[in-house]
Design an enzyme around this catalytic site. Structure first.
Site, PDB file in Angstrom:
ATOM      1  N   SER A  46     -41.837  17.270   2.555  1.00  0.00           N
ATOM      2  CA  SER A  46     -42.516  16.880   1.317  1.00  0.00           C
ATOM      3  C   SER A  46     -43.789  16.089   1.633  1.00  0.00           C
ATOM      4  CB  SER A  46     -41.586  16.076   0.401  1.00  0.00           C
ATOM      5  OG  SER A  46     -41.059  14.960   1.080  1.00  0.00           O
ATOM      6  N   HIS A  47     -43.993  15.717   2.895  1.00  0.00           N
ATOM      7  CA  HIS A  47     -45.204  14.966   3.255  1.00  0.00           C
ATOM      8  C   HIS A  47     -45.958  15.567   4.436  1.00  0.00           C
ATOM      9  CE1 HIS A  47     -43.088  12.258   0.592  1.00  0.00           C
ATOM     10  NE2 HIS A  47     -44.294  11.874   0.260  1.00  0.00           N
ATOM     11  N   GLU A 187     -40.361  16.126  -3.544  1.00  0.00           N
ATOM     12  CA  GLU A 187     -39.158  16.984  -3.584  1.00  0.00           C
ATOM     13  C   GLU A 187     -39.059  17.668  -4.947  1.00  0.00           C
ATOM     14  OE1 GLU A 187     -36.969  17.902  -1.373  1.00  0.00           O
ATOM     15  OE2 GLU A 187     -37.799  16.679   0.245  1.00  0.00           O
TER      16      GLU A 187
HETATM   17  P1  NDP Z   1     -34.148  11.221   1.732  1.00  0.00           P
HETATM   18  O1  NDP Z   1     -33.220  10.891   0.608  1.00  0.00           O
HETATM   19  O2  NDP Z   1     -34.255  12.621   2.161  1.00  0.00           O
HETATM   20  O3  NDP Z   1     -33.756  10.367   3.019  1.00  0.00           O
HETATM   21  C1  NDP Z   1     -33.760   8.973   2.961  1.00  0.00           C
HETATM   22  C2  NDP Z   1     -33.273   8.377   4.256  1.00  0.00           C
HETATM   23  O4  NDP Z   1     -31.854   8.607   4.360  1.00  0.00           O
HETATM   24  C3  NDP Z   1     -33.880   8.994   5.508  1.00  0.00           C
HETATM   25  O5  NDP Z   1     -34.031   7.989   6.463  1.00  0.00           O
HETATM   26  C4  NDP Z   1     -32.832  10.043   5.912  1.00  0.00           C
HETATM   27  O6  NDP Z   1     -32.852  10.351   7.305  1.00  0.00           O
HETATM   28  C5  NDP Z   1     -31.561   9.353   5.529  1.00  0.00           C
HETATM   29  N1  NDP Z   1     -30.486  10.283   5.178  1.00  0.00           N
HETATM   30  C6  NDP Z   1     -30.583  11.404   4.469  1.00  0.00           C
HETATM   31  N2  NDP Z   1     -29.379  11.979   4.317  1.00  0.00           N
HETATM   32  C7  NDP Z   1     -28.485  11.169   4.956  1.00  0.00           C
HETATM   33  C8  NDP Z   1     -27.084  11.197   5.155  1.00  0.00           C
HETATM   34  N3  NDP Z   1     -26.335  12.180   4.681  1.00  0.00           N
HETATM   35  N4  NDP Z   1     -26.517  10.192   5.863  1.00  0.00           N
HETATM   36  C9  NDP Z   1     -27.262   9.184   6.358  1.00  0.00           C
HETATM   37  N5  NDP Z   1     -28.597   9.102   6.208  1.00  0.00           N
HETATM   38  C10 NDP Z   1     -29.202  10.075   5.495  1.00  0.00           C
HETATM   39  O7  NDP Z   1     -35.613  10.643   1.424  1.00  0.00           O
HETATM   40  P2  NDP Z   1     -36.364  10.534   0.023  1.00  0.00           P
HETATM   41  O8  NDP Z   1     -36.287  11.851  -0.640  1.00  0.00           O
HETATM   42  O9  NDP Z   1     -35.907   9.336  -0.707  1.00  0.00           O
HETATM   43  O10 NDP Z   1     -37.855  10.268   0.526  1.00  0.00           O
HETATM   44  C11 NDP Z   1     -38.527  11.287   1.244  1.00  0.00           C
HETATM   45  C12 NDP Z   1     -39.829  10.771   1.777  1.00  0.00           C
HETATM   46  O11 NDP Z   1     -40.746  10.570   0.734  1.00  0.00           O
HETATM   47  C13 NDP Z   1     -39.767   9.451   2.539  1.00  0.00           C
HETATM   48  O12 NDP Z   1     -40.369   9.680   3.789  1.00  0.00           O
HETATM   49  C14 NDP Z   1     -40.614   8.500   1.718  1.00  0.00           C
HETATM   50  O13 NDP Z   1     -41.363   7.552   2.475  1.00  0.00           O
HETATM   51  C15 NDP Z   1     -41.566   9.468   1.053  1.00  0.00           C
HETATM   52  N6  NDP Z   1     -42.160   8.909  -0.147  1.00  0.00           N
HETATM   53  C16 NDP Z   1     -43.470   8.522  -0.130  1.00  0.00           C
HETATM   54  C17 NDP Z   1     -44.061   7.990  -1.249  1.00  0.00           C
HETATM   55  C18 NDP Z   1     -45.466   7.512  -1.228  1.00  0.00           C
HETATM   56  O14 NDP Z   1     -45.936   6.998  -2.243  1.00  0.00           O
HETATM   57  N7  NDP Z   1     -46.203   7.591  -0.154  1.00  0.00           N
HETATM   58  C19 NDP Z   1     -43.335   7.878  -2.505  1.00  0.00           C
HETATM   59  C20 NDP Z   1     -41.947   8.248  -2.400  1.00  0.00           C
HETATM   60  C21 NDP Z   1     -41.395   8.770  -1.260  1.00  0.00           C
HETATM   61  P3  NDP Z   1     -33.568  11.730   7.812  1.00  0.00           P
HETATM   62  O15 NDP Z   1     -35.030  11.459   7.710  1.00  0.00           O
HETATM   63  O16 NDP Z   1     -33.103  11.923   9.205  1.00  0.00           O
HETATM   64  O17 NDP Z   1     -33.120  12.830   6.896  1.00  0.00           O
END
Ligand code: NDP
Length: 338
Positions: A46-47, A187
């Site tokens: 997504s980024h 997403e």
């Molecule tokens: P996710 O919900 O996909 O993941 C969040 C965190 O949880 C990650 O560190 C991920 O690790 C971990 N994770 C995911 N699934 C599991 C699991 N089953 N068990 C344990 N840990 C888990 O992320 P979001 O959708 O909330 O966010 C996605 C991205 O969007 C982020 O990088 C965020 O910084 C970015 N974002 C940026 C914004 C901006 O303004 N610049 C605004 C909002 C979001 P892993 O990476 O290994 O999957």
């Protein structure tokens, strides 16, 4: 999907050329290209290249200044303030990096407050390097108002992500990076592109009614915060740290009027970096290894960050898979001057 595999360096060069073609200074183009390629390599899709169109539209509209030169000032022993001057947060953080490391070296902690910045990416690339240096790093970013507070019907918060990274003995840093909304906005856009419903509880439509239609969320609707009222308070905390402590603006203060097509949120970013062994050894890295082992022993065999690192390893072995049409489009954008 027909995909071609290209190297990280090849993708970075392609993206740098695209940024250079779109009103961006060489140093900033380099930083953004590195960030965007790293997201694509790690499967933070997504980024990754998905964001290129948004970067270009924002740069071309004049909403964000690709030539901005940030000014970082150490305003106290542990406090650094950075004026991003309407440029990208990653460039501002880069400018502050030597001052942050100097402050941590001298006082054990640094607080870096970036204002007037645009953050359009994941946060893990911002914190991971500090953990690789043995530090604990925590960051928060606010954004565009597209999230309703718990029980509300109108967007006030951005998807307000938070991330932290810590060093772990004999292992890569443990890095957690997440939106405080149920789902990141990128997403939701990926779901909309694929015409796929989002899970119940993800967001509301323009009238504040619950919906699983990503198009309705994007067309004047909004996302919910994660974890009910508790998550809503974390989003509030991020809004305060990134939008107020920095002297930046709140998510609801973004106004794209006059900047057709602009997408990057003008917001703030707060970064806190701590030397966990400052003053006395806490045996931090070994203890973190023990904590991670406990989590695995307790049944959490998927620690945060492991998916990304597995993607990174695979990309380093075999290249980054990119849809052929998408790659052609990037090559065209890299070749044409605007
Ligand atoms: P996710 O919900 O996909 O993941 C969040 C965190 O949880 C990650 O560190 C991920 O690790 C971990 N994770 C995911 N699934 C599991 C699991 N089953 N068990 C344990 N840990 C888990 O992320 P979001 O959708 O909330 O966010 C996605 C991205 O969007 C982020 O990088 C965020 O910084 C970015 N974002 C940026 C914004 C901006 O303004 N610049 C605004 C909002 C979001 P892993 O990476 O290994 O999957």
């Amino acid at each position: 999907m027909h995909a071609e595999r290209i190297s990280y360096q090849e993708l970075k060069a392609l993206l740098k050329a695209i940024f250079l073609n779109n009103r961006t200074a060489s140093e900033t183009a380099d930083i953004l290209a590195e960030n965007c390629s790293a997201c694509e390599r790690d499967g933070a899709l997504s980024h990754g290249i998905f964001r290129v169109a948004g970067y270009i539209a924002s740069l071309r509209s004049g909403w964000v200044d690709g030539h901005a030169v940030p000014e970082a000032t150490r305003v106290g022993p542990s406090f650094i303030r950075i004026e991003a001057r309407n440029g990208f947060a990653q460039r501002a953080l880069c400018a502050a990096d030597p001052l942050i490391r100097q402050a941590v070296g001298e006082t054990g902690i640094a607080v870096a407050a970036i204002r007037d910045s645009h953050h359009f990416s994941a946060l893990w690339p911002d914190v991971e390097p500090f953990a690789l240096s043995g530090y604990v790093a925590i960051t928060a970013v606010n954004g565009l108002a597209n999230v309703v507070p718990h029980g509300g019907r109108k967007a006030v918060y951005g998807t307000n992500p938070i991330a932290f990274a810590v060093p772990v003995q004999d292992a890569p840093p443990l890095v957690v990076d997440q939106a405080t909304s149920v789902m990141a906005n990128g997403e939701v856009r990926l779901h909309a592109l694929a015409d796929k419903h989002v899970p119940q509880g993800t967001g509301v439509d323009r009238d504040g009614n619950p919906t699983t239609d990503p198009h309705a969320i994007l067309a004047g609707g909004a996302l919910n915060t994660f974890g009910g009222y508790k998550g809503s308070s974390i989003a509030l905390f991020v809004e305060i740290l990134a939008g107020a402590v920095t002297g930046g603006q709140f998510s609801f203060e973004n106004d794209f009027t006059g900047f057709e097509g602009a997408q990057t949120p003008k917001a703030g970013q707060l970064m806190i970096v701590i030397d966990p062994n400052w003053g006395r050894s806490t045996n931090f890295e070994a203890r973190l290894a023990g904590l991670c082992a406990q989590l695995v022993d307790a049944g959490q065999n998927r620690l945060p960050g492991t998916r990304r690192l597995a993607n990174r390893e695979e990309a380093e072995r075999s290249g980054i898979p990119i849809n052929c049409n998408e790659l052609n489009r990037l090559r065209q954008l890299a070749g044409q001057r605007s």
